[in-house]
Write an enzyme that holds these catalytic residues in place. Structure first.
Site, PDB file in Angstrom:
ATOM      1  N   ARG A 178      27.780 -81.267  86.169  1.00 57.09           N
ATOM      2  CA  ARG A 178      27.632 -82.798  85.799  1.00 57.09           C
ATOM      3  C   ARG A 178      27.567 -83.623  86.952  1.00 57.09           C
ATOM      4  NH1 ARG A 178      33.002 -83.583  81.951  1.00 57.09           N
ATOM      5  NH2 ARG A 178      32.085 -85.500  81.491  1.00 57.09           N
ATOM      6  N   PRO A 207      38.007 -77.905  88.925  1.00 56.89           N
ATOM      7  CA  PRO A 207      38.893 -76.821  90.125  1.00 56.89           C
ATOM      8  C   PRO A 207      39.839 -78.027  90.755  1.00 56.89           C
ATOM      9  CG  PRO A 207      36.556 -76.608  90.604  1.00 56.89           C
ATOM     10  CD  PRO A 207      36.462 -77.671  89.406  1.00 56.89           C
ATOM     11  N   GLU A 208      41.138 -77.302  90.435  1.00 59.59           N
ATOM     12  CA  GLU A 208      42.239 -77.781  90.868  1.00 59.59           C
ATOM     13  C   GLU A 208      42.673 -77.265  92.269  1.00 59.59           C
ATOM     14  OE1 GLU A 208      45.302 -78.575  87.641  1.00 59.59           O
ATOM     15  OE2 GLU A 208      43.422 -78.451  86.334  1.00 59.59           O
ATOM     16  N   ARG A 239      43.048 -87.680  77.942  1.00 59.98           N
ATOM     17  CA  ARG A 239      42.667 -86.291  78.281  1.00 59.98           C
ATOM     18  C   ARG A 239      43.443 -85.373  77.250  1.00 59.98           C
ATOM     19  NH1 ARG A 239      41.976 -85.808  83.822  1.00 59.98           N
ATOM     20  NH2 ARG A 239      40.828 -83.950  83.097  1.00 59.98           N
ATOM     21  N   ARG A 254      56.028 -96.906  88.616  1.00 57.47           N
ATOM     22  CA  ARG A 254      55.151 -96.626  87.466  1.00 57.47           C
ATOM     23  C   ARG A 254      55.723 -96.405  86.274  1.00 57.47           C
ATOM     24  NH1 ARG A 254      50.125 -94.532  90.115  1.00 57.47           N
ATOM     25  NH2 ARG A 254      49.494 -94.371  87.801  1.00 57.47           N
ATOM     26  N   LYS A 304      42.567 -81.476  96.490  1.00 55.12           N
ATOM     27  CA  LYS A 304      41.649 -80.677  95.803  1.00 55.12           C
ATOM     28  C   LYS A 304      40.184 -80.625  96.581  1.00 55.12           C
ATOM     29  CE  LYS A 304      43.237 -82.163  91.258  1.00 55.12           C
ATOM     30  NZ  LYS A 304      42.900 -83.041  90.115  1.00 55.12           N
TER      31      LYS A 304
END
Length: 313
Positions: A139, A2-3, A291, A180, A54
């Site tokens: 999980r 869930p975001e 991902r 980054r 979140k």
DNA sequence: CTAGGATCCTGTCAGC
DNA sequence: TGCTGACAGGATCCTA
């Protein structure tokens, strides 16, 4: 999983049933899923819900709060007294109503939304005044943590969160992208310390909106591209929140058959093999930063420089 | 400090 | 049918 939009939807849904209601008893089915003394929660009344990225915060009347993070597979499911089995919930879901008086379910979409509870994946049970709130998590990556309300903002995760997309200033983000600069842009926007609330779905959708290839190095984005990316993140999240996020209301279609809330707004996520809604090219699934990643190879091109380095995909 | 990979855990699905 | 490996809507920890 869930975001931000899912957690926001849960916050709104649970506000209707849980605020000003007392938690009578807490049953912990998995020790790992509940951090802190449950005795501090039992007997307290829920006075409000907050969301940071979140993370969901449940504030209690005794200056104690619970922080809930659903991680990949967490769910929060509320059922009124006598409706624990979920037998009648399919009917509620068919009506496609988010704010039904009897029940609410949100988070990782599975049949647990409307099947008998508790089940194998139930980790914590909150017995409430007028119903039961289940924290389910296949999980076990998610958790509920008890802490004093005064310390919520000092929590390591909460404290390090960057602004959410709506508060993100492209110029500020651009500076972080320069820092980054050698990471793929997708990896950078998945970092909650860079921009809060984005996960795998909305990363792919926002990058598609901005026509940016997820493997582009963060340092290669122009300010105009960064602006477009932030705009995309806001738009896809707004669309998701408005459609009800991932809840039982969107998991079950109006005709009672199982649906997929992604159908409502996802342009590329899990749409590999289907035509791009903008140009008709076939959407591809690739791997970025470990991902699964979905792109339109025509709309989202690599920059020429990076291409020559053989890093294109 | 950054970057990349392993890791926590359970379930499902593709391929043999 | 059964086995095996890959993978999954997240975040942290470890290493270089």
């Amino acid at each position: 999983m869930p975001e931000l939009p899912e957690v926001e939807t849960i916050k709104r849904g649970l506000s209707k049933f849980c605020v000003q209601r007392k938690i009578n008893r807490v049953e912990i089915c998995c020790e790992k899923s509940f951090i802190g003394p449950k005795e501090l929660v039992e007997g307290a009344e829920i006075i409000g819900l907050r969301r940071f990225g979140k993370a969901l915060i449940i504030d209690l009347s005794n200056s104690i709060s619970m922080m809930v993070h659903l991680r990949m597979t967490g769910q929060l499911i509320y059922r009124a007294k006598g409706k624990e089995t979920g037998a009648d919930i399919l009917e509620v879901a068919r009506k496609n109503k988010l704010g039904d008086k009897e029940s609410f379910a949100g988070g990782h979409p599975t049949d647990s939304f409307f099947s008998e509870l508790p089940n194998k994946q139930t980790r914590v049970i909150f017995e409430m005044e007028k119903g039961t709130l289940y924290f389910n998590d296949q999980r076990k990556f998610g958790f509920v943590k008890v802490l004093p309300t005064a310390e919520v903002m000092e929590d390591k995760f909460i404290k390090s969160l960057a602004p959410e997309p709506w508060q993100t200033k492209p110029e500020e983000l651009q500076k972080v992208l320069q820092r980054r600069k050698n990471s793929p842009i997708k990896a950078v926007i998945l970092d909650q310390k860079v921009i809060a609330g984005i996960g795998n779905i909305y990363a792919d959708e926002a990058l598609f909106y901005a026509k940016i290839h997820p493997k582009r190095l963060a340092g290669s984005l122009s300010l105009a591209e960064t602006e477009k990316l932030v705009e995309g993140a806001c738009k896809v999240m707004d669309a998701s929140i408005n459609s009800g996020g991932s809840t039982m209301a969107t998991y079950v279609k109006a005709d009672g058959t199982k649906g997929d809330y992604l159908e409502k707004f996802a342009k590329v996520f899990r749409n590999e093999g289907k035509p791009c809604p903008k140009c008709g090219a076939e959407i591809e699934k690739i791997r970025v930063a470990g991902r699964g990643t979905h792109i339109c190879p025509m709309c989202q091109k690599m920059g020429a420089c990076q291409k020559m380095e053989g890093k294109n995909d």
